[in-house]
Design a protein around this motif. Structure first.
Motif, mmCIF file in Angstrom:
data_model
loop_
_atom_site.group_PDB
_atom_site.id
_atom_site.type_symbol
_atom_site.label_atom_id
_atom_site.label_comp_id
_atom_site.label_asym_id
_atom_site.label_seq_id
_atom_site.Cartn_x
_atom_site.Cartn_y
_atom_site.Cartn_z
ATOM 1 N N GLU A 55 12.081 -11.477 -6.769
ATOM 2 C CA GLU A 55 12.597 -11.137 -8.102
ATOM 3 C C GLU A 55 11.452 -10.886 -9.082
ATOM 4 O OE1 GLU A 55 15.265 -14.103 -9.509
ATOM 5 O OE2 GLU A 55 16.652 -13.914 -7.804
ATOM 6 N N LEU A 56 10.419 -11.714 -9.009
ATOM 7 C CA LEU A 56 9.287 -11.561 -9.921
ATOM 8 C C LEU A 56 8.467 -10.300 -9.630
ATOM 9 C CD1 LEU A 56 8.068 -15.278 -9.992
ATOM 10 C CD2 LEU A 56 9.200 -14.035 -11.844
ATOM 11 N N ALA A 57 8.549 -9.819 -8.404
ATOM 12 C CA ALA A 57 7.806 -8.609 -8.020
ATOM 13 C C ALA A 57 8.757 -7.440 -7.770
ATOM 14 C CB ALA A 57 6.970 -8.890 -6.778
ATOM 15 N N ALA A 58 9.808 -7.376 -8.564
ATOM 16 C CA ALA A 58 10.887 -6.409 -8.337
ATOM 17 C C ALA A 58 10.440 -4.960 -8.474
ATOM 18 C CB ALA A 58 12.038 -6.690 -9.301
ATOM 19 N N GLN A 59 9.268 -4.719 -9.066
ATOM 20 C CA GLN A 59 8.775 -3.338 -9.167
ATOM 21 C C GLN A 59 8.309 -2.799 -7.825
ATOM 22 O OE1 GLN A 59 7.373 -6.086 -10.274
ATOM 23 N NE2 GLN A 59 5.157 -5.924 -10.577
ATOM 24 N N HIS A 60 8.155 -3.675 -6.856
ATOM 25 C CA HIS A 60 7.790 -3.268 -5.500
ATOM 26 C C HIS A 60 9.053 -3.128 -4.653
ATOM 27 C CE1 HIS A 60 3.406 -4.125 -5.917
ATOM 28 N NE2 HIS A 60 3.855 -4.976 -6.837
ATOM 29 N N ARG A 61 8.988 -2.297 -3.613
ATOM 30 C CA ARG A 61 10.082 -2.194 -2.649
ATOM 31 C C ARG A 61 9.948 -3.357 -1.674
ATOM 32 N NH1 ARG A 61 9.609 2.031 0.761
ATOM 33 N NH2 ARG A 61 11.795 1.829 1.355
ATOM 34 N N ILE A 62 10.948 -4.231 -1.661
ATOM 35 C CA ILE A 62 10.881 -5.460 -0.873
ATOM 36 C C ILE A 62 12.167 -5.651 -0.095
ATOM 37 C CG2 ILE A 62 10.679 -7.982 -0.980
ATOM 38 C CD1 ILE A 62 9.148 -7.604 -3.620
ATOM 39 N N ALA A 63 12.037 -6.024 1.167
ATOM 40 C CA ALA A 63 13.175 -6.457 1.988
ATOM 41 C C ALA A 63 12.824 -7.818 2.582
ATOM 42 C CB ALA A 63 13.482 -5.456 3.086
ATOM 43 N N THR A 64 13.848 -8.586 2.910
ATOM 44 C CA THR A 64 13.635 -9.935 3.434
ATOM 45 C C THR A 64 14.420 -10.150 4.718
ATOM 46 O OG1 THR A 64 13.311 -10.829 1.195
ATOM 47 C CG2 THR A 64 13.849 -12.406 2.937
ATOM 48 N N VAL A 65 13.757 -10.709 5.719
ATOM 49 C CA VAL A 65 14.405 -11.144 6.953
ATOM 50 C C VAL A 65 14.303 -12.656 7.011
ATOM 51 C CG1 VAL A 65 14.291 -11.158 9.473
ATOM 52 C CG2 VAL A 65 13.949 -9.019 8.226
ATOM 53 N N ILE A 66 15.445 -13.336 7.085
ATOM 54 C CA ILE A 66 15.463 -14.791 7.199
ATOM 55 C C ILE A 66 15.722 -15.157 8.656
ATOM 56 C CG2 ILE A 66 16.590 -16.921 6.461
ATOM 57 C CD1 ILE A 66 17.273 -15.530 3.836
ATOM 58 N N VAL A 67 14.754 -15.800 9.287
ATOM 59 C CA VAL A 67 14.829 -16.111 10.720
ATOM 60 C C VAL A 67 15.683 -17.360 10.930
ATOM 61 C CG1 VAL A 67 13.524 -16.587 12.812
ATOM 62 C CG2 VAL A 67 12.545 -15.103 11.042
ATOM 63 N N ARG A 68 16.656 -17.253 11.851
ATOM 64 C CA ARG A 68 17.586 -18.345 12.142
ATOM 65 C C ARG A 68 17.747 -18.470 13.658
ATOM 66 N NH1 ARG A 68 20.115 -15.049 8.205
ATOM 67 N NH2 ARG A 68 20.567 -16.079 6.208
ATOM 68 N N ARG A 103 0.820 -1.208 0.000
ATOM 69 C CA ARG A 103 0.000 0.000 0.000
ATOM 70 C C ARG A 103 0.857 1.263 0.000
ATOM 71 N NH1 ARG A 103 -3.144 -2.789 -1.818
ATOM 72 N NH2 ARG A 103 -5.337 -3.122 -1.281
ATOM 73 N N GLY A 104 2.039 1.152 -0.621
ATOM 74 C CA GLY A 104 2.863 2.335 -0.832
ATOM 75 C C GLY A 104 4.141 2.394 -0.027
ATOM 76 N N ALA A 105 4.264 1.574 1.011
ATOM 77 C CA ALA A 105 5.461 1.636 1.858
ATOM 78 C C ALA A 105 6.371 0.421 1.670
ATOM 79 C CB ALA A 105 5.054 1.754 3.330
ATOM 80 N N GLY A 106 6.007 -0.481 0.767
ATOM 81 C CA GLY A 106 6.817 -1.663 0.519
ATOM 82 C C GLY A 106 6.385 -2.856 1.349
ATOM 83 N N CYS A 107 7.093 -3.973 1.147
ATOM 84 C CA CYS A 107 6.764 -5.225 1.823
ATOM 85 C C CYS A 107 8.004 -5.818 2.478
ATOM 86 C CB CYS A 107 6.205 -6.237 0.835
ATOM 87 S SG CYS A 107 4.658 -5.752 0.025
ATOM 88 N N LEU A 108 7.836 -6.318 3.673
ATOM 89 C CA LEU A 108 8.891 -7.062 4.359
ATOM 90 C C LEU A 108 8.493 -8.527 4.378
ATOM 91 C CD1 LEU A 108 11.554 -6.916 5.988
ATOM 92 C CD2 LEU A 108 10.147 -6.834 8.055
ATOM 93 N N LEU A 109 9.342 -9.379 3.812
ATOM 94 C CA LEU A 109 9.106 -10.812 3.806
ATOM 95 C C LEU A 109 9.835 -11.439 4.989
ATOM 96 C CD1 LEU A 109 9.692 -11.524 -0.009
ATOM 97 C CD2 LEU A 109 7.604 -10.718 1.142
ATOM 98 N N VAL A 110 9.106 -12.136 5.842
ATOM 99 C CA VAL A 110 9.683 -12.816 7.000
ATOM 100 C C VAL A 110 9.713 -14.307 6.677
ATOM 101 C CG1 VAL A 110 9.545 -13.221 9.474
ATOM 102 C CG2 VAL A 110 8.735 -11.043 8.527
ATOM 103 N N VAL A 111 10.920 -14.853 6.545
ATOM 104 C CA VAL A 111 11.093 -16.188 5.991
ATOM 105 C C VAL A 111 11.863 -17.072 6.969
ATOM 106 C CG1 VAL A 111 11.950 -17.495 4.008
ATOM 107 C CG2 VAL A 111 11.219 -15.112 3.705
ATOM 108 N N LYS A 112 11.333 -18.257 7.253
ATOM 109 C CA LYS A 112 12.058 -19.216 8.068
ATOM 110 C C LYS A 112 13.192 -19.815 7.243
ATOM 111 C CE LYS A 112 8.588 -21.920 8.851
ATOM 112 N NZ LYS A 112 7.723 -21.236 7.863
#
Length: 330
Positions: A118-131, A95-104
């Protein structure tokens, strides 16, 4: 195998339909029923998206709502959601501020979420991988530490921060920082029966248990002799504390999680044992959570999560949350 289901291949879809119907105040299906999302969206807020295979309920769909996740994508039992599910969630939830993906940190989840980004690269995306797993060797399903019950802690803190208006970069930095301050260890008294295969993932004798299990029904890092609750807790907590190395003045969050087939009374007994041991070491248990939240189908077992939290993170933990599985007013 006896399970409350019609057919193994429709179990997940029917379960999700029931979940959405039961919690229609909070959630609805996204486009083409590919994911579950918050019913009310928030323009200008970073969208938190997570997911994984079915069999871990109430994680992740149970954490969709105000103060936690905006959307959750569910795959088949113990199978990652597909990239197209995740892409659909990104497109609908941004909704305009981007997406954070939380991934195990499991190979399938990491690969499919990365492909979706990669497929949604037109959006601002960051990823956190939980370890958060104490086992640095991972398993056949993962490289390095797995993402297990500590994922709930990460999603709650990031969800509260996003609700408070934190930017995408700030949320990503917090998620990465938390990775070094949350540790989990699991123990199982038996394997699980996966509906599709009708086979038990591992079999133990009466005097055995698996230490260091994950959340996909896989065996642990060691098969050891069954012991008393205090002895089991001592071994698990020892592994966690040697890895986490908390200082005496740290504020700790203690989370005892049932893996699907453990009575609540036994979870509280374990909590009592862990808390007493932590206090004997001079540690401060500042926040607590006990319950069945991150499961491995019907596994008889539990996990212990200890998190070292800063003052602002205690406030984020206390912030209001309104989801099907986790709810408080703050």
């Amino acid at each position: 195998m006896k399970k409350f289901m019609n057919r193994a291949e429709t179990l997940v879809a029917e379960s999700l339909a029931g979940f959405v119907a039961a919690h229609e105040r909070l959630v609805t299906f996204g486009a083409d029923r590919r994911f579950v999302r918050r019913r009310s969206l928030c323009p200008g807020k970073v969208a938190l998206i997570s997911g994984g295979g079915a069999g871990h309920e109430p994680m992740h769909v149970g954490f969709v709502g105000k103060g936690m996740l905006d959307a959750a994508c569910t795959g088949h039992v113990f199978t990652s959601p597909t990239p197209d599910q995740i892409v659909a969630a990104i497109r609908e939830m941004d909704r305009g501020a981007g997406c954070l993906l939380v991934v195990k940190n499991y190979d399938g989840d990491v690969m499919n979420f990365a492909m979706a980004a990669e497929l949604a690269a037109q959006h601002r995306i960051a990823t956190v991988i939980v370890r958060d797993d104490v086992n640095p060797g991972g398993s056949k399903r993962s490289q390095d530490r797995r993402g297990v019950a500590g994922t709930l802690v990460v999603e709650k803190l990031l969800g509260a921060a996003a609700e408070a208006g934190w930017r995408l970069e700030e949320l990503s930095a917090l998620g990465e920082d938390l990775n070094g301050r949350i540790r989990t260890m699991g123990v199982a008294l038996g394997g699980v029966t996966v509906p599709d295969t009708e086979r038990e993932t591992f079999v133990l004798s009466e005097d055995e248990m698996e230490m260091g299990v994950g959340i996909h029904g896989e065996p642990g890092r060691a098969r050891v002799t069954f012991a008393t609750a205090d002895e089991i807790v001592e071994a698990m907590l020892g592994a966690i504390l040697s890895d986490l190395a908390p200082d005496r003045g740290d504020n700790l969050l203690l989370f005892i999680n049932g893996l699907g087939g453990t009575p609540v009374s036994e979870l509280y007994l374990a909590y009592n044992s862990v808390r007493a041991r932590l206090q004997s070491l001079g540690a401060t248990v500042a926040r607590s959570l006990v319950g069945t939240y991150v499961t491995s189908l019907d596994m008889a077992g539990l996990s212990i999560t200890v998190a070292r939290l800063k003052e602002r993170e205690l406030s984020l933990w206390d912030a209001p949350v309104d989801t099907a599985a986790l709810r408080w007013k703050g």
